[in-house]
Design an enzyme around this catalytic site. Structure first.
Site, PDB file in Angstrom:
ATOM      1  N   ASP A   8      70.281  57.939  56.091  1.00 31.01           N
ATOM      2  CA  ASP A   8      71.305  56.943  55.757  1.00 31.01           C
ATOM      3  C   ASP A   8      72.025  57.389  54.480  1.00 31.01           C
ATOM      4  O   ASP A   8      71.722  58.449  53.907  1.00 31.01           O
ATOM      5  CB  ASP A   8      70.726  55.520  55.680  1.00 31.01           C
ATOM      6  CG  ASP A   8      69.860  55.274  54.453  1.00 31.01           C
ATOM      7  OD1 ASP A   8      69.670  56.223  53.646  1.00 31.01           O
ATOM      8  OD2 ASP A   8      69.361  54.151  54.295  1.00 31.01           O
ATOM      9  N   HIS A   9      72.989  56.565  54.056  1.00 26.01           N
ATOM     10  CA  HIS A   9      73.876  56.949  52.942  1.00 26.01           C
ATOM     11  C   HIS A   9      73.173  57.091  51.594  1.00 26.01           C
ATOM     12  O   HIS A   9      73.728  57.667  50.672  1.00 26.01           O
ATOM     13  CB  HIS A   9      74.968  55.880  52.814  1.00 26.01           C
ATOM     14  CG  HIS A   9      74.404  54.515  52.546  1.00 26.01           C
ATOM     15  ND1 HIS A   9      73.712  53.803  53.510  1.00 26.01           N
ATOM     16  CD2 HIS A   9      74.382  53.752  51.425  1.00 26.01           C
ATOM     17  CE1 HIS A   9      73.314  52.657  52.999  1.00 26.01           C
ATOM     18  NE2 HIS A   9      73.703  52.609  51.737  1.00 26.01           N
ATOM     19  N   CYS A  65      65.358  58.218  54.727  1.00 24.82           N
ATOM     20  CA  CYS A  65      66.177  57.170  54.100  1.00 24.82           C
ATOM     21  C   CYS A  65      65.594  56.939  52.709  1.00 24.82           C
ATOM     22  O   CYS A  65      64.844  57.784  52.211  1.00 24.82           O
ATOM     23  CB  CYS A  65      66.266  55.898  54.953  1.00 24.82           C
ATOM     24  SG  CYS A  65      64.758  54.931  55.105  1.00 24.82           S
ATOM     25  N   GLY A  66      65.943  55.840  52.066  1.00 26.27           N
ATOM     26  CA  GLY A  66      65.483  55.635  50.693  1.00 26.27           C
ATOM     27  C   GLY A  66      63.963  55.659  50.594  1.00 26.27           C
ATOM     28  O   GLY A  66      63.378  56.454  49.864  1.00 26.27           O
ATOM     29  N   HIS A  98      47.250  66.783  65.496  1.00 17.58           N
ATOM     30  CA  HIS A  98      46.294  65.949  66.226  1.00 17.58           C
ATOM     31  C   HIS A  98      46.929  64.773  66.967  1.00 17.58           C
ATOM     32  O   HIS A  98      46.338  64.259  67.908  1.00 17.58           O
ATOM     33  CB  HIS A  98      45.208  65.438  65.271  1.00 17.58           C
ATOM     34  CG  HIS A  98      44.468  66.560  64.613  1.00 17.58           C
ATOM     35  ND1 HIS A  98      43.661  67.426  65.323  1.00 17.58           N
ATOM     36  CD2 HIS A  98      44.444  66.991  63.324  1.00 17.58           C
ATOM     37  CE1 HIS A  98      43.156  68.335  64.496  1.00 17.58           C
ATOM     38  NE2 HIS A  98      43.630  68.099  63.280  1.00 17.58           N
TER      39      HIS A  98
HETATM   40  C1  RB5 Z   1      69.201  51.247  52.037  1.00 22.39           C
HETATM   41  O1  RB5 Z   1      69.681  50.683  53.200  1.00 22.39           O
HETATM   42  C2  RB5 Z   1      67.678  51.310  51.998  1.00 22.39           C
HETATM   43  O2  RB5 Z   1      67.173  50.039  52.326  1.00 22.39           O
HETATM   44  C3  RB5 Z   1      67.119  52.349  52.957  1.00 22.39           C
HETATM   45  O3  RB5 Z   1      67.552  53.619  52.604  1.00 22.39           O
HETATM   46  C4  RB5 Z   1      65.612  52.474  53.022  1.00 22.39           C
HETATM   47  O4  RB5 Z   1      65.043  52.519  51.775  1.00 22.39           O
HETATM   48  C5  RB5 Z   1      64.896  51.579  53.942  1.00 22.39           C
HETATM   49  O5  RB5 Z   1      63.702  51.777  54.249  1.00 22.39           O
END
Ligand code: RB5
Length: 171
Positions: A8-9, A65-66, A98
């Site tokens: 994601d961004h 993602c984050g 595994h």
């Molecule tokens: C941003 O949307 C953030 O919530 C995402 O990158 C992540 O951390 C979610 O698990």
């Protein structure tokens, strides 16, 4: 080997770094995005990585993602995907060796780039080592239906449990 990667961004620059890193290592990389810092939603890219792996377009997948939680939960909703969210190399190797995990997930705000490189390397280099026990466990995971039945049917594992009781599987 073909590797699908998505993010994601929040962590685009880490994904971009990993795309170049993997290409330099000789992997064929399918970058499903996102491609910039414009706010988006991780399920979109989790689904894209999952679809690439489940269809056979990619051999394995990487989701970032984050925290890693959102996108890895999302990719696990795609039929045929066994994704592991990890913070360490040992768990990544275990998941591949595994449990025949086919996607590895990480949190770019949790794990540093160096650790992410090491985790992805270890995951992609590890080979699934099937044993009757691991095959049975993976089949059991895969047998959980992706519909309401999984929530309501207490008997979906009856056949496996019976075999277990009969000594067919061993820990
Ligand atoms: C941003 O949307 C953030 O919530 C995402 O990158 C992540 O951390 C979610 O698990």
């Amino acid at each position: 080997m073909k590797v699908a990667i998505g993010c994601d961004h929040i962590v685009t620059e880490i994904k971009d770094h990993m795309v170049e890193y993997l290409k330099e290592e000789g992997y064929d990389v399918i970058d499903v995005g996102t491609y910039d810092k414009v706010r988006t939603h991780y399920p979109i890219y989790g689904r894209k990585v999952g679809a690439a792996v489940a269809s056979g377009e990619a051999d394995l997948g990487v989701t970032i993602c984050g925290t890693g939680v959102g996108i890895t939960n999302s990719v696990n909703k795609v039929k045929g995907i066994r994704a592991a969210l990890v913070r360490d190399v040992g768990t990544a190797v275990y998941a591949r060796k595994h449990l025949n995990a086919n996607v590895i997930g990480m949190g770019g705000r949790i794990s540093g780039v160096g650790l992410i490189e090491n985790i992805v390397d270890a995951f992609l280099e590890a080979k699934y080592e099937p044993t009757p026990e691991s095959e049975a466990l993976v089949a059991k995971i895969d047998s959980i239906p992706m519909n309401d039945e999984a929530n309501t049917n207490e008997h979906i594992f009856d056949e496996y449990n019976k075999k277990w009781d009969e000594g067919f599987y061993h820990d």
